[in-house]
Scaffold this motif. Structure first.
Motif, PDB file in Angstrom:
ATOM      1  N   THR A   1       0.843  -1.199   0.000  1.00  0.00           N
ATOM      2  CA  THR A   1       0.000   0.000   0.000  1.00  0.00           C
ATOM      3  C   THR A   1       0.881   1.252   0.000  1.00  0.00           C
ATOM      4  O   THR A   1       1.987   1.249   0.525  1.00  0.00           O
ATOM      5  N   SER A   2       0.312   2.307  -0.577  1.00  0.00           N
ATOM      6  CA  SER A   2       1.057   3.553  -0.670  1.00  0.00           C
ATOM      7  C   SER A   2       1.069   4.259   0.691  1.00  0.00           C
ATOM      8  O   SER A   2       0.312   3.907   1.597  1.00  0.00           O
ATOM      9  N   ALA A   3       1.898   5.267   0.790  1.00  0.00           N
ATOM     10  CA  ALA A   3       2.080   5.931   2.088  1.00  0.00           C
ATOM     11  C   ALA A   3       1.079   7.061   2.315  1.00  0.00           C
ATOM     12  O   ALA A   3       1.142   7.743   3.331  1.00  0.00           O
ATOM     13  N   ASP A   4       0.136   7.250   1.380  1.00  0.00           N
ATOM     14  CA  ASP A   4      -0.829   8.342   1.549  1.00  0.00           C
ATOM     15  C   ASP A   4      -2.066   7.847   2.312  1.00  0.00           C
ATOM     16  O   ASP A   4      -2.120   6.717   2.787  1.00  0.00           O
TER      17      ASP A   4
ATOM     18  N   ALA B   1      -5.014  -0.300   3.848  1.00  0.00           N
ATOM     19  CA  ALA B   1      -4.326  -1.221   4.755  1.00  0.00           C
ATOM     20  C   ALA B   1      -5.210  -1.564   5.952  1.00  0.00           C
ATOM     21  O   ALA B   1      -5.309  -2.737   6.345  1.00  0.00           O
ATOM     22  N   ILE B   2      -5.881  -0.555   6.508  1.00  0.00           N
ATOM     23  CA  ILE B   2      -6.739  -0.825   7.676  1.00  0.00           C
ATOM     24  C   ILE B   2      -7.907  -1.726   7.279  1.00  0.00           C
ATOM     25  O   ILE B   2      -8.234  -2.695   7.975  1.00  0.00           O
TER      26      ILE B   2
ATOM     27  N   PRO C   1       4.029   2.612   8.518  1.00  0.00           N
ATOM     28  CA  PRO C   1       5.011   1.600   8.938  1.00  0.00           C
ATOM     29  C   PRO C   1       4.511   0.758  10.106  1.00  0.00           C
ATOM     30  O   PRO C   1       4.773  -0.439  10.179  1.00  0.00           O
ATOM     31  N   TRP C   2       3.786   1.435  11.018  1.00  0.00           N
ATOM     32  CA  TRP C   2       3.269   0.678  12.170  1.00  0.00           C
ATOM     33  C   TRP C   2       2.312  -0.418  11.713  1.00  0.00           C
ATOM     34  O   TRP C   2       2.357  -1.545  12.237  1.00  0.00           O
TER      35      TRP C   2
END
Lengths: 315, 338
Positions: free
Chosen positions: A227-230, A237-238, A298-299
């Motif tokens: 998944t992207s960081a935005d 992700a959630i 990252p978490w």
């Protein structure tokens, strides 16, 4: 004695000189006729022709551009060669001439089609007959021969019954029944059986090739890593982890306590699961929610990996 | 009205809850739900066996809310006009007409308590339909308004003799139907037997401080709660999925043991019903000190706001309570929130 030797030498000289003389004579004869290069492109096979079949050969004639072919000398469709006043059963079906010029040469391409009009109860030798075409030019006229081409005409039906056992020729070898088809069928059946067994193993293994492999969190971890960081990536992700919890617990779950009640193996992760739900609430429902991770992406990757480890039986 | 006032109202609401919990023990869930209904301005129907404390619970709340209070008992011979007026011969020997329970407090009526509602005839239910939905009544050639009125009703489902099933249209007017069951805690059960303070209901109810809430400010605070508590797009989508699942459970893969799920539901939750559910969820979020609704807020009120609105195939009507609870639990367990 010396005279005898001179005689021998003279005879030897005569013997050597006479073929040269003959050769010179032949060369002089050939030089009289302009060279015509004949190339015939014949049908690919020589056997297996029946009555009614049409065979086509293409003949290329190359001659110096001082000479031209005489169209009147070309084979006439409908003609049939005779041998001893008997028709041979091979009739010219079509004759087509095309010409071109290159490198000081006239190139004539003659496409000849013959139709077979004869048959026999046994295989019969036949030939596309020789043809003669004429050239003129430079005050001369000459003809060249297009060579014949041999082939076999097959009977339409074998006359009478054939008993193979009485026709045991050592040259022919034993007649073998082909097992290729059966072998192919067996290979295909074995392949299908193998695939089916593999599929069954996969299904019985809870859709995983190895025990505890390919579980909901293993799949979720793979996707969360990508998944992207935005914000979109964070939401994805959630959601993906919520799906994994749902699949793992067999129902939708909304708190850490609920998960631990259904899956006690997750007890060591209780604090992290609570943080995950706080993060989910902050992202999806209530932005005022406190106690969320500082760097959620990252978490989440780390959290999903730990969930996968728990899923695989690691503490 | 500011956020601070909202906080003050929340403190009063929690005080009311606390007081009622002192009087009616072992019913904390029901007490929270009734508090929620009060601040969502929804009518409440309590359902349970005889003698489990339904009436005591409602009386305790009534005392805490303050304002005008009226109570009628549902009987088979009760007629709509009995709620509107009654006639009698006065001391002067002449007939007199005086306002009935609904009209006697005018606009200050805050709680109308209908005991054993299923004993009343359908004509009375019809009158209640309008009073509950519109909080108005036409009588004596004019329109009467009850802007602060809440209807609290109870019924027991054990007795079927001389009772009338409340039609689905009337059930739909109630924001919640709350089941009241005997407390499961052994200590609580023991105190209910041996603690003498539970034996005198009037004295027990009098222990609730009167008028904890300012009844004529409830409409205003309720509107403020609804406008200030947010619902995110994800929650909206989740609520919509829940609603659609109640309407066509088979499409969402819901299953109830021993039930043909495709034939079960004749009508799912109504738009009014799901809107009431959302109102209650917002109030629950507010009572928990949040500014946005979470899925848990919906779950807290989901059964009590939706179950009584479901219209089932008549062949499943006898198992209604059990099936509705299982179906709605399945809905929550199946639908994903995020």
């Amino acid at each position: 004695m010396l005279g005898y030797h001179r005689l021998n030498i003279l005879l030897l000289v005569l013997c050597l000189a006479s073929p040269l003389a003959w050769s010179a004579d032949e060369t002089g004869k050939a030089a009289e006729l302009p060279p015509v290069t004949i190339t015939a492109n014949n049908p690919a096979r020589e056997v297996g022709y029946h009555i009614g079949d049409i065979l086509t050969r293409t003949v290329t004639l190359k001659v110096s551009d001082q000479y031209q072919i005489l169209p009147t000398s070309l084979p006439i469709p409908g003609n049939q060669k005779r041998y001893r006043n008997k028709e041979q059963g091979i009739e010219i079906y079509a004759s087509k001439l095309s010409e071109s010029h290159r490198d000081g040469q006239n190139i004539y391409t003659l496409e000849l089609s013959y139709q077979v009009f004869t048959s026999s109860i046994v295989a019969k030798p036949a030939a596309l007959p020789p043809e003669f075409v004429k050239f003129s030019g430079n005050g001369k006229q000459f003809q060249v021969r297009i060579p014949s081409w041999n082939f076999r005409i097959s009977p339409l039906a074998v006359y009478g019954s054939v008993n193979v056992s009485k026709d045991m020729s050592p040259l022919r070898g034993p007649l073998l029944i082909s097992a290729d088809k059966h072998r192919q069928t067996m290979v295909a059946a074995l392949a299908i059986l193998s695939l089916s067994l593999l599929g069954l193993l996969y299904i019985l293994g809870n859709r995983a090739w190895l025990p505890r492999m390919g579980g909901p969190f293993a799949r979720a971890y793979r996707e969360v890593r990508k998944t992207s960081a935005d914000n979109t990536g964070l939401e994805t992700a959630i959601s993906r982890l919520h799906q994994a919890f749902k699949q793992s617990c067999g129902q939708s779950v909304f708190s850490a306590d609920e998960i631990i009640q259904l899956k006690p193996a997750f007890t060591p992760l209780k604090d992290d699961i609570e943080r995950f739900f706080r993060l989910s609430r902050a992202v999806f429902f209530d932005s005022a929610e406190q106690g969320t991770p500082d760097n959620p992406n990252p978490w989440l990757r780390q959290f999903s990996r730990r969930c996968r480890d728990i899923e695989r039986g690691m503490k | 009205m500011s956020d601070r006032q909202l906080d003050d109202w929340r403190a009063q609401a929690l005080q009311l809850e606390n007081e009622v919990n002192q009087v009616v023990v072992g019913q904390a869930g029901a007490v929270r739900l009734i508090t929620t209904a009060i601040f969502a301005r929804g009518h409440v129907l309590l359902e349970g066996d005889v003698g489990v404390g339904k009436t005591t619970l409602l009386r305790a709340f009534t005392r805490g809310i303050g304002g005008g209070y009226q109570r009628v008992e549902g009987t088979i011979d009760l007629m709509p006009n009995d709620l509107v007026y009654h006639t009698y011969l006065g001391d002067d020997g002449r007939p007199h007409v005086s306002p009935g329970p609904l009209l006697s407090h005018g606009t200050n009526l805050s709680v109308f308590f209908f005991n054993e509602i299923n004993r009343a005839r359908p004509q009375v239910h019809s009158l209640l339909l309008r009073v509950m939905a519109e909080r108005t009544l036409s009588a004596f050639n004019r329109e009467h308004h009850f802007p602060h009125m809440l209807v609290f009703a109870d019924r027991n489902q054990v007795e079927k003799e001389e009772t009338f099933e409340i039609p689905s249209a009337a059930r739909d007017r109630f924001m919640m139907e709350i089941p009241i069951v005997v407390p499961a805690n052994i200590d609580t059960m023991e105190s209910l037997i041996f603690d003498t303070r539970f034996h005198d209901v009037d004295a027990l109810v009098d222990k609730v401080a009167p008028g904890i809430l300012q009844f004529d400010g409830l409409n205003e605070v309720a509107a403020l709660i609804q406008s200030s508590i947010q619902a995110s797009p994800t929650l909206r989508r989740y609520t919509l999925d829940l609603w659609l699942a109640t309407r066509s459970p088979a499409d969402y893969g819901l299953k109830v043991e021993g039930v043909d799920i495709k034939r079960l539901v004749i009508a799912g939750a109504s738009p009014r019903g799901i809107a009431m559910m959302m109102r209650a969820a917002r109030v629950n979020a507010w009572l928990n000190g949040r500014e946005a609704v979470l899925p848990e807020d919906i779950h807290t009120v989901f059964h009590e706001t939706i179950a009584h609105r479901m219209v089932f195939n008549p062949i499943y009507e006898m198992r209604r309570t059990e099936i509705a609870r299982e179906l709605l639990s399945q809905t929550i367990r199946t639908i994903s929130a995020a």
